[in-house]
Design a protein around this motif. Structure first.
Motif, PDB file in Angstrom:
ATOM      1  N   PHE A   2       0.806  -1.228   0.000  1.00  0.00           N
ATOM      2  CA  PHE A   2       0.000   0.000   0.000  1.00  0.00           C
ATOM      3  C   PHE A   2       0.843   1.284   0.000  1.00  0.00           C
ATOM      4  CE2 PHE A   2      -2.227  -3.301   2.562  1.00  0.00           C
ATOM      5  CZ  PHE A   2      -3.122  -3.692   1.568  1.00  0.00           C
ATOM      6  N   GLY A   3       2.171   1.113  -0.003  1.00  0.00           N
ATOM      7  CA  GLY A   3       3.061   2.278  -0.090  1.00  0.00           C
ATOM      8  C   GLY A   3       3.047   3.170   1.144  1.00  0.00           C
ATOM      9  N   VAL A   4       2.648   2.624   2.291  1.00  0.00           N
ATOM     10  CA  VAL A   4       2.646   3.443   3.515  1.00  0.00           C
ATOM     11  C   VAL A   4       4.094   3.703   3.918  1.00  0.00           C
ATOM     12  CG1 VAL A   4       1.931   3.580   5.935  1.00  0.00           C
ATOM     13  CG2 VAL A   4       0.464   2.434   4.242  1.00  0.00           C
ATOM     14  N   PRO A   5       4.472   4.976   4.140  1.00  0.00           N
ATOM     15  CA  PRO A   5       5.872   5.264   4.500  1.00  0.00           C
ATOM     16  C   PRO A   5       6.317   4.439   5.707  1.00  0.00           C
ATOM     17  CG  PRO A   5       4.704   7.294   4.030  1.00  0.00           C
ATOM     18  CD  PRO A   5       3.664   6.197   4.040  1.00  0.00           C
ATOM     19  N   HIS A   6       7.585   4.040   5.654  1.00  0.00           N
ATOM     20  CA  HIS A   6       8.141   3.085   6.618  1.00  0.00           C
ATOM     21  C   HIS A   6       7.981   3.546   8.083  1.00  0.00           C
ATOM     22  CE1 HIS A   6      11.013  -0.074   7.760  1.00  0.00           C
ATOM     23  NE2 HIS A   6      11.590   0.818   8.537  1.00  0.00           N
ATOM     24  N   GLY A   7       8.350   4.787   8.368  1.00  0.00           N
ATOM     25  CA  GLY A   7       8.288   5.277   9.749  1.00  0.00           C
ATOM     26  C   GLY A   7       6.851   5.350  10.246  1.00  0.00           C
ATOM     27  N   LEU A   8       5.958   5.831   9.389  1.00  0.00           N
ATOM     28  CA  LEU A   8       4.539   5.918   9.751  1.00  0.00           C
ATOM     29  C   LEU A   8       3.993   4.522  10.047  1.00  0.00           C
ATOM     30  CD1 LEU A   8       1.772   7.359   9.944  1.00  0.00           C
ATOM     31  CD2 LEU A   8       1.557   7.092   7.466  1.00  0.00           C
ATOM     32  N   ALA A   9       4.277   3.570   9.167  1.00  0.00           N
ATOM     33  CA  ALA A   9       3.757   2.207   9.343  1.00  0.00           C
ATOM     34  C   ALA A   9       4.260   1.595  10.656  1.00  0.00           C
ATOM     35  CB  ALA A   9       4.174   1.332   8.162  1.00  0.00           C
ATOM     36  N   ASN A  10       5.539   1.773  10.945  1.00  0.00           N
ATOM     37  CA  ASN A  10       6.088   1.180  12.161  1.00  0.00           C
ATOM     38  C   ASN A  10       5.539   1.833  13.425  1.00  0.00           C
ATOM     39  OD1 ASN A  10       8.062  -1.084  11.714  1.00  0.00           O
ATOM     40  ND2 ASN A  10       8.706   0.370  10.144  1.00  0.00           N
ATOM     41  N   GLY A  11       5.324   3.160  13.369  1.00  0.00           N
ATOM     42  CA  GLY A  11       4.782   3.844  14.539  1.00  0.00           C
ATOM     43  C   GLY A  11       3.337   3.476  14.805  1.00  0.00           C
ATOM     44  N   VAL A  12       2.522   3.369  13.752  1.00  0.00           N
ATOM     45  CA  VAL A  12       1.109   3.015  13.947  1.00  0.00           C
ATOM     46  C   VAL A  12       1.007   1.575  14.478  1.00  0.00           C
ATOM     47  CG1 VAL A  12      -1.110   2.625  12.784  1.00  0.00           C
ATOM     48  CG2 VAL A  12       0.265   4.639  12.212  1.00  0.00           C
ATOM     49  N   MET A  13       1.842   0.697  13.972  1.00  0.00           N
ATOM     50  CA  MET A  13       1.745  -0.733  14.339  1.00  0.00           C
ATOM     51  C   MET A  13       2.321  -1.024  15.728  1.00  0.00           C
ATOM     52  SD  MET A  13       0.480  -3.216  12.459  1.00  0.00           S
ATOM     53  CE  MET A  13      -0.142  -4.560  13.443  1.00  0.00           C
ATOM     54  N   LEU A  14       3.286  -0.199  16.174  1.00  0.00           N
ATOM     55  CA  LEU A  14       4.079  -0.545  17.359  1.00  0.00           C
ATOM     56  C   LEU A  14       3.251  -0.861  18.614  1.00  0.00           C
ATOM     57  CD1 LEU A  14       6.986  -0.949  18.362  1.00  0.00           C
ATOM     58  CD2 LEU A  14       7.100   1.503  18.856  1.00  0.00           C
ATOM     59  N   PRO A  15       2.254  -0.072  18.991  1.00  0.00           N
ATOM     60  CA  PRO A  15       1.506  -0.407  20.210  1.00  0.00           C
ATOM     61  C   PRO A  15       0.801  -1.768  20.114  1.00  0.00           C
ATOM     62  CG  PRO A  15       1.060   1.850  19.547  1.00  0.00           C
ATOM     63  CD  PRO A  15       1.809   1.213  18.418  1.00  0.00           C
ATOM     64  N   TYR A  16       0.301  -2.108  18.936  1.00  0.00           N
ATOM     65  CA  TYR A  16      -0.394  -3.398  18.773  1.00  0.00           C
ATOM     66  C   TYR A  16       0.603  -4.551  18.903  1.00  0.00           C
ATOM     67  CZ  TYR A  16      -3.855  -0.213  16.940  1.00  0.00           C
ATOM     68  OH  TYR A  16      -4.736   0.822  16.824  1.00  0.00           O
ATOM     69  N   THR A  17       1.774  -4.370  18.285  1.00  0.00           N
ATOM     70  CA  THR A  17       2.808  -5.396  18.365  1.00  0.00           C
ATOM     71  C   THR A  17       3.233  -5.606  19.815  1.00  0.00           C
ATOM     72  OG1 THR A  17       3.621  -4.664  16.219  1.00  0.00           O
ATOM     73  CG2 THR A  17       5.088  -6.058  17.508  1.00  0.00           C
ATOM     74  N   LEU A  18       3.475  -4.495  20.519  1.00  0.00           N
ATOM     75  CA  LEU A  18       3.961  -4.615  21.900  1.00  0.00           C
ATOM     76  C   LEU A  18       2.904  -5.247  22.797  1.00  0.00           C
ATOM     77  CD1 LEU A  18       5.903  -1.241  22.354  1.00  0.00           C
ATOM     78  CD2 LEU A  18       6.779  -3.491  21.730  1.00  0.00           C
ATOM     79  N   GLU A  19       1.662  -4.894  22.577  1.00  0.00           N
ATOM     80  CA  GLU A  19       0.581  -5.484  23.374  1.00  0.00           C
ATOM     81  C   GLU A  19       0.551  -7.000  23.191  1.00  0.00           C
ATOM     82  OE1 GLU A  19      -3.394  -4.239  22.257  1.00  0.00           O
ATOM     83  OE2 GLU A  19      -3.709  -3.669  24.351  1.00  0.00           O
ATOM     84  N   PHE A  20       0.801  -7.447  21.946  1.00  0.00           N
ATOM     85  CA  PHE A  20       0.802  -8.884  21.654  1.00  0.00           C
ATOM     86  C   PHE A  20       1.995  -9.583  22.309  1.00  0.00           C
ATOM     87  CE2 PHE A  20       2.443 -12.355  19.020  1.00  0.00           C
ATOM     88  CZ  PHE A  20       1.353 -13.210  19.017  1.00  0.00           C
ATOM     89  N   VAL A  21       3.179  -8.955  22.223  1.00  0.00           N
ATOM     90  CA  VAL A  21       4.415  -9.596  22.699  1.00  0.00           C
ATOM     91  C   VAL A  21       4.513  -9.567  24.226  1.00  0.00           C
ATOM     92  CG1 VAL A  21       6.955  -9.527  22.574  1.00  0.00           C
ATOM     93  CG2 VAL A  21       5.611  -9.044  20.540  1.00  0.00           C
ATOM     94  N   LEU A  22       3.897  -8.552  24.833  1.00  0.00           N
ATOM     95  CA  LEU A  22       4.046  -8.284  26.266  1.00  0.00           C
ATOM     96  C   LEU A  22       3.942  -9.510  27.186  1.00  0.00           C
ATOM     97  CD1 LEU A  22       4.572  -5.382  27.356  1.00  0.00           C
ATOM     98  CD2 LEU A  22       2.222  -5.393  28.149  1.00  0.00           C
ATOM     99  N   PRO A  23       2.948 -10.389  27.028  1.00  0.00           N
ATOM    100  CA  PRO A  23       2.830 -11.508  27.972  1.00  0.00           C
ATOM    101  C   PRO A  23       4.069 -12.408  28.011  1.00  0.00           C
ATOM    102  CG  PRO A  23       0.848 -11.316  26.637  1.00  0.00           C
ATOM    103  CD  PRO A  23       1.839 -10.367  26.058  1.00  0.00           C
ATOM    104  N   GLU A  24       4.826 -12.465  26.922  1.00  0.00           N
ATOM    105  CA  GLU A  24       6.024 -13.324  26.882  1.00  0.00           C
ATOM    106  C   GLU A  24       7.303 -12.511  27.052  1.00  0.00           C
ATOM    107  OE1 GLU A  24       5.828 -16.625  26.561  1.00  0.00           O
ATOM    108  OE2 GLU A  24       3.633 -16.532  26.361  1.00  0.00           O
ATOM    109  N   ALA A  25       7.180 -11.226  27.280  1.00  0.00           N
ATOM    110  CA  ALA A  25       8.384 -10.388  27.250  1.00  0.00           C
ATOM    111  C   ALA A  25       8.391  -9.361  28.379  1.00  0.00           C
ATOM    112  CB  ALA A  25       8.463  -9.662  25.898  1.00  0.00           C
ATOM    113  N   SER A  26       7.837  -9.739  29.546  1.00  0.00           N
ATOM    114  CA  SER A  26       7.693  -8.711  30.581  1.00  0.00           C
ATOM    115  C   SER A  26       9.042  -8.229  31.107  1.00  0.00           C
ATOM    116  CB  SER A  26       6.783  -9.181  31.710  1.00  0.00           C
ATOM    117  OG  SER A  26       7.255 -10.378  32.233  1.00  0.00           O
ATOM    118  N   GLU A  27      10.037  -9.129  31.238  1.00  0.00           N
ATOM    119  CA  GLU A  27      11.346  -8.686  31.744  1.00  0.00           C
ATOM    120  C   GLU A  27      11.980  -7.691  30.753  1.00  0.00           C
ATOM    121  OE1 GLU A  27      12.824  -9.460  34.593  1.00  0.00           O
ATOM    122  OE2 GLU A  27      11.312 -10.884  35.302  1.00  0.00           O
ATOM    123  N   ALA A  28      11.965  -8.057  29.470  1.00  0.00           N
ATOM    124  CA  ALA A  28      12.580  -7.184  28.458  1.00  0.00           C
ATOM    125  C   ALA A  28      11.834  -5.854  28.367  1.00  0.00           C
ATOM    126  CB  ALA A  28      12.597  -7.883  27.099  1.00  0.00           C
TER     127      ALA A  28
END
Ligand SMILES: [Fe+2]
Length: 393
Positions: free
Chosen positions: A275-301
């Protein structure tokens, strides 16, 4: 945690950093044996008048330089071939890449094809070429991509509509010059989007199975620099704050170059490719969703990330600190005026299953998906994309 098996750490790029460092370029090029330079950049950089400051120290050192400023955003195979033709016509023996991730990746790709022949498409993947690229100096004008210290070059395949990763231990630029004076006139949104890309590199480097105390030291240091300085740097002309972000961006990429990127950059690859979404924009919009998903297995990190962003380490158990780390990332994104969801034209819901399948194919992005502390299966990927259309609070 100290690794239980062998790890390698590579960071061969020499860095010169600080306000006014660009004045050293001529002497540095001489020291590297360069006698004729091709400057690879884009039209925005040329219009902003930044190339004069690059040409001046070269001319003072008696080194002729020509410019190639036709690099588009997300450069493709044709652009690289065009740059190589010009380089050969000029008989230039050193390349200076000036700009954000796109011109610097183009410079690295031109340097690689110049010595190995063919087209950049011939070298997709890791270690697919044998000759060292032409000597290259990278000069970032945004604090974000970190490609100035990276063994990887990202080039778009215009025919397949995908971004290709080309990497090798031979491909690290030998020198990067981090001069924050080049960032003074960068518009707020560009500074914000590129800075969040760097933040994502640093956080992801902490959330992979390949992270070690060595990579964590760099990644957490980068998170602290970016967390403390990004908003002020983006909204002011403060060269010290901009310099902190520039150094943080290089540190983040050295960290993720060794610990690897993880789920967030994997998830945004199809979004930018399709979809040609600029790289920085795409990563910033996605980041909270990614972290929410990873969080249960990554609490120490994630607790370490939270501390790097300002949390008191003894104020709460790791799981609680990890959640606060996510809250701090969201607060930073809000301060940087990031949207909380993708618009329908930035992520077409009907193509989500296809996007998930792209990430399950063998290749670098599948690798990113697999080294994350919580691996996402097909259903998880689909749900993550669906969530990124729904929003967070
Ligand atoms: Fe990135």
């Amino acid at each position: 945690m100290f690794p239980s098996e062998m790890r390698q750490y590579l960071a061969p790029t020499r860095l010169l950093y600080g306000p006014g460092t660009l004045s050293q370029l001529g002497q540095e090029v001489k020291n590297m044996g360069g006698s004729s330079v091709l400057i690879v950049s884009d039209q925005g950089i040329a219009r902003a008048g930044l190339l004069e400051g690059v040409i001046e120290p070269l001319s003072q050192a008696g080194i002729p330089a020509e410019t190639f400023i036709d690099v588009p955003v997300d450069p493709g195979v044709a652009c690289i071939s065009q740059g190589v033709e010009l380089l050969q016509a000029l008989q230039a023996d050193l390349i200076v890449g000036v700009g954000g991730g796109s011109p610097m990746c183009a410079a690295k790709a031109i340097a690689l094809v110049a010595t190995n022949g063919g087209t950049i498409r011939d070298y997709v993947g890791f270690g697919q070429f044998s000759q060292s690229p032409l000597p290259t100096v990278c000069i970032p004008t945004t604090a974000g991509s970190g490609t100035e210290v990276s063994a990887v070059t990202i080039i778009t395949d215009e025919e397949q509509h995908v971004k290709m990763a080309i990497g090798s231990p031979l491909a690290y630029p030998p020198l990067a010059i981090l001069d924050p004076e080049l960032l003074i006139s960068l518009p707020f949104w560009q500074a914000a989007a590129s800075g969040v890309d760097a933040l994502s590199h640093a956080i992801e480097a902490c959330l992979t199975t390949q992270a070690t105390p060595l990579t964590d030291a760099l990644a957490l240091g980068a998170i602290q620099l970016l967390g403390e300085n990004l908003v002020h740097a983006a909204s002011s002309r403060d060269v010290i704050a901009k310099g902190a972000c520039l150094l943080g961006s290089s540190m983040a990429n050295i960290a993720c170059g060794n610990a690897r990127l993880a789920l967030n950059h994997a998830l945004t690859w199809p979004i930018s490719s399709l979809f040609g979404v600029p790289h920085g924009l795409a990563n910033g919009v996605m980041l909270p969703y990614t972290l929410e998903f990873v969080l249960p297995e990554a609490s120490e990190a994630m607790a370490r990330v939270a501390v790097a962003m300002g949390e008191n380490p003894s104020s709460a158990p790791a799981a609680q600190l990890a959640q606060r780390g996510l809250d701090r990332v969201k607060a930073l994104l809000t301060a940087l005026e990031f949207p909380t969801t993708f618009a329908p034209d930035q992520l077409d819901r009907t193509r989500i299953p296809e996007m998930a399948d792209m990430l399950l194919q063998p290749g670098i992005y599948s690798l990113f998906r697999q080294v994350t502390l919580r691996v996402a299966g097909r259903e998880d990927l689909i749900e993550l994309y669906e969530r990124s259309l729904a929003g967070w609070s």
